[in-house]
Design an enzyme around this catalytic site. Sequence first.
Site, PDB file in Angstrom:
ATOM      1  N   GLY A  32      21.977 -15.218   7.779  1.00  0.00           N
ATOM      2  CA  GLY A  32      20.556 -15.534   7.939  1.00  0.00           C
ATOM      3  C   GLY A  32      19.780 -15.668   6.648  1.00  0.00           C
ATOM      4  O   GLY A  32      18.558 -15.526   6.641  1.00  0.00           O
ATOM      5  N   SER A  33      20.461 -15.992   5.544  1.00  0.00           N
ATOM      6  CA  SER A  33      19.733 -16.105   4.279  1.00  0.00           C
ATOM      7  C   SER A  33      18.777 -17.305   4.292  1.00  0.00           C
ATOM      8  O   SER A  33      17.673 -17.227   3.738  1.00  0.00           O
ATOM      9  CB  SER A  33      20.706 -16.200   3.100  1.00  0.00           C
ATOM     10  OG  SER A  33      21.493 -17.367   3.176  1.00  0.00           O
ATOM     11  N   MET A 110      26.666 -22.021  13.933  1.00  0.00           N
ATOM     12  CA  MET A 110      28.048 -22.484  13.846  1.00  0.00           C
ATOM     13  C   MET A 110      28.624 -22.876  15.202  1.00  0.00           C
ATOM     14  O   MET A 110      29.762 -22.563  15.541  1.00  0.00           O
ATOM     15  CB  MET A 110      28.911 -21.392  13.198  1.00  0.00           C
ATOM     16  CG  MET A 110      28.442 -20.954  11.824  1.00  0.00           C
ATOM     17  SD  MET A 110      28.321 -22.328  10.645  1.00  0.00           S
ATOM     18  CE  MET A 110      30.059 -22.728  10.449  1.00  0.00           C
ATOM     19  N   ARG A 111      27.818 -23.602  15.988  1.00  0.00           N
ATOM     20  CA  ARG A 111      28.282 -24.097  17.273  1.00  0.00           C
ATOM     21  C   ARG A 111      27.916 -25.567  17.404  1.00  0.00           C
ATOM     22  O   ARG A 111      26.823 -25.974  17.007  1.00  0.00           O
ATOM     23  CB  ARG A 111      27.658 -23.327  18.443  1.00  0.00           C
ATOM     24  CG  ARG A 111      27.835 -21.831  18.399  1.00  0.00           C
ATOM     25  CD  ARG A 111      29.279 -21.419  18.521  1.00  0.00           C
ATOM     26  NE  ARG A 111      29.873 -21.830  19.793  1.00  0.00           N
ATOM     27  CZ  ARG A 111      31.157 -21.739  20.062  1.00  0.00           C
ATOM     28  NH1 ARG A 111      32.000 -21.276  19.143  1.00  0.00           N
ATOM     29  NH2 ARG A 111      31.627 -22.109  21.233  1.00  0.00           N
ATOM     30  N   LEU A 112      28.820 -26.357  17.972  1.00  0.00           N
ATOM     31  CA  LEU A 112      28.510 -27.755  18.245  1.00  0.00           C
ATOM     32  C   LEU A 112      27.491 -27.843  19.375  1.00  0.00           C
ATOM     33  O   LEU A 112      27.570 -27.092  20.350  1.00  0.00           O
ATOM     34  CB  LEU A 112      29.778 -28.522  18.630  1.00  0.00           C
ATOM     35  CG  LEU A 112      30.820 -28.717  17.520  1.00  0.00           C
ATOM     36  CD1 LEU A 112      32.080 -29.359  18.095  1.00  0.00           C
ATOM     37  CD2 LEU A 112      30.259 -29.567  16.395  1.00  0.00           C
ATOM     38  N   ASN A 127      18.890 -29.348  11.023  1.00  0.00           N
ATOM     39  CA  ASN A 127      20.031 -28.576  10.553  1.00  0.00           C
ATOM     40  C   ASN A 127      20.130 -28.680   9.036  1.00  0.00           C
ATOM     41  O   ASN A 127      19.698 -29.669   8.437  1.00  0.00           O
ATOM     42  CB  ASN A 127      21.323 -29.112  11.176  1.00  0.00           C
ATOM     43  CG  ASN A 127      22.541 -28.309  10.758  1.00  0.00           C
ATOM     44  OD1 ASN A 127      22.571 -27.081  10.904  1.00  0.00           O
ATOM     45  ND2 ASN A 127      23.561 -28.973  10.232  1.00  0.00           N
ATOM     46  N   HIS A 129      23.065 -28.468   5.959  1.00  0.00           N
ATOM     47  CA  HIS A 129      24.518 -28.565   5.797  1.00  0.00           C
ATOM     48  C   HIS A 129      24.862 -28.543   4.305  1.00  0.00           C
ATOM     49  O   HIS A 129      24.183 -29.193   3.500  1.00  0.00           O
ATOM     50  CB  HIS A 129      25.023 -29.869   6.422  1.00  0.00           C
ATOM     51  CG  HIS A 129      26.502 -30.046   6.316  1.00  0.00           C
ATOM     52  ND1 HIS A 129      27.391 -29.349   7.106  1.00  0.00           N
ATOM     53  CD2 HIS A 129      27.253 -30.842   5.522  1.00  0.00           C
ATOM     54  CE1 HIS A 129      28.625 -29.704   6.800  1.00  0.00           C
ATOM     55  NE2 HIS A 129      28.567 -30.605   5.841  1.00  0.00           N
TER      56      HIS A 129
END
Length: 219
Positions: A32-33, A110-112, A127, A129
């Site tokens: 959670g940074s 970290m889920r599609l 998002n 990335h």
Amino acid sequence: MYNMSLVSPDINNYQMTSGESLKLGIMASGSGSNFEAVIQAIESGKLNAQIQVLIYNNPDAYAAVRAKKWNIPVVLLNHREFESREQLDHQIVETLKEHDVELVIMAGWMRLVTQVLIDGFPDRIINIHPSLLPSFKGVNAVEQALASGVKITGCTVHLVCLEMDSGKIIMQSAVPILEDDTSESLHARIQQQEHRILPDAIALAFRRNIAFSGHRLSR
């Protein structure tokens, strides 16, 4: 020292005005940074927003600890307890709407996603990335960059679509790869840039209506 490049023609004018408070929902799976970077931008007055809820899917995620420190509501939706991705996303949408969320931020989620979530918040999910998309999509993006031999990588904030890491790019920051870089050292420098540009990208997306398909939410 190294130079950074932000993909935005009006980066110096991204700040939101006092009347544009935005209700955010954060989704996180890990430390959670990036989530806390958004909190700090709000607390400093850099980002005029409020975080309505943190949704996390990993019971051990440190993001939940950070949220409780800042008195932000938390909801655990453990993906292992759902029969399908669609079922999980239905619950995510319901939770976000219960908390009156306007814009959804995936800060290490970290889920599609499925069409269920995208339809629930069309063009309102962002998002971050750890690569300069469209290069190095998916997991292990930092390791992919190192293995490829490229000299520059970075991070990207983009809108979420059904195809992984392929939505409209809002903002990017470049990070050079040094000769002695490991995945840990490179990831640490990329993460510094993630913390810097994520709050900027949230404000910029809202200001330019990037995340609202050309129409502003009613207040």
